[in-house]
Design an enzyme around this catalytic site. Sequence first.
Site, short mmCIF file in Angstrom:
data_model
loop_
_atom_site.label_atom_id
_atom_site.label_comp_id
_atom_site.label_asym_id
_atom_site.label_seq_id
_atom_site.Cartn_x
_atom_site.Cartn_y
_atom_site.Cartn_z
N THR A 85 -39.51 -6.08 -9.90
CA THR A 85 -38.61 -4.57 -10.65
C THR A 85 -38.49 -5.34 -11.74
O THR A 85 -37.09 -4.50 -12.83
CB THR A 85 -40.20 -3.77 -10.24
OG1 THR A 85 -41.20 -3.66 -10.06
CG2 THR A 85 -40.42 -2.73 -11.62
N CYS A 86 -37.27 -4.91 -10.39
CA CYS A 86 -35.74 -4.81 -10.90
C CYS A 86 -35.26 -6.23 -11.89
O CYS A 86 -34.36 -5.69 -12.88
CB CYS A 86 -34.42 -4.91 -9.64
SG CYS A 86 -35.66 -3.75 -8.41
N GLN A 87 -34.99 -7.40 -11.69
CA GLN A 87 -35.18 -7.93 -12.38
C GLN A 87 -35.32 -8.80 -14.05
O GLN A 87 -35.08 -9.13 -14.55
CB GLN A 87 -35.43 -9.29 -11.61
CG GLN A 87 -34.94 -10.98 -12.25
CD GLN A 87 -33.42 -10.68 -12.68
OE1 GLN A 87 -32.62 -10.50 -11.78
NE2 GLN A 87 -32.92 -11.24 -13.54
N VAL B 73 -33.54 -4.51 -15.06
CA VAL B 73 -32.21 -5.27 -15.78
C VAL B 73 -32.52 -5.00 -16.70
O VAL B 73 -31.36 -4.45 -17.79
CB VAL B 73 -31.49 -5.57 -14.75
CG1 VAL B 73 -30.79 -6.26 -16.08
CG2 VAL B 73 -30.96 -5.31 -13.51
N THR C 247 -34.61 -8.65 -7.16
CA THR C 247 -36.87 -8.55 -6.71
C THR C 247 -37.49 -8.10 -7.82
O THR C 247 -36.69 -8.33 -9.02
CB THR C 247 -37.05 -6.77 -6.15
OG1 THR C 247 -35.74 -5.53 -6.65
CG2 THR C 247 -35.93 -7.16 -4.57
#
Length: 167
Positions: free
Chosen positions: A60-62, A66, A58
Amino acid sequence: MPELKSGDSFPEGVSFGYIPIDSENSDFSSCGIPQKFNASEEFKKKKVILVAVPGAFTPTCQVAHVPSYLNNKEELQKKGVDQVVFIASNDPFVMSAWGKANGVKDDFVIFASDDGIAFSKSIGWDMGERTARYVIVVDHGKVVHAAKETKPGSIEVSGGDAVLPKL
């Protein structure tokens, strides 16, 4: 169980679905076999940062979350961190692929599944069918820092740069 806070013991009976990366499944097109990652036992032996995200791949996550840990690997290790564990509601196969897509080659950073978001629900840090975005630092079984994001798409409290000073 209420949300975790500094000074609490990390709870017993917590496990996540996980596919270790090894020489036979390090290629992006190979899968591996899911195993149980016994977080309760593993966290007693190490200083670990548990990072929960709403979903693999997703935005923000990617793009932000991370990388905030991968780019700070050396600094985290200097502060005594043995492992960073990313969890999300995705299954172990998706989480393994996410790790491979991010170039993870060792077990300093692992990607695991909070199956049915059982753990996140148990501490009240869920968003319906997904985990909330949060971080829990566990030092040999004791919670030393825990924080949940309050702003959607933010990593102000759970990103690598925010966690470094808490170590």
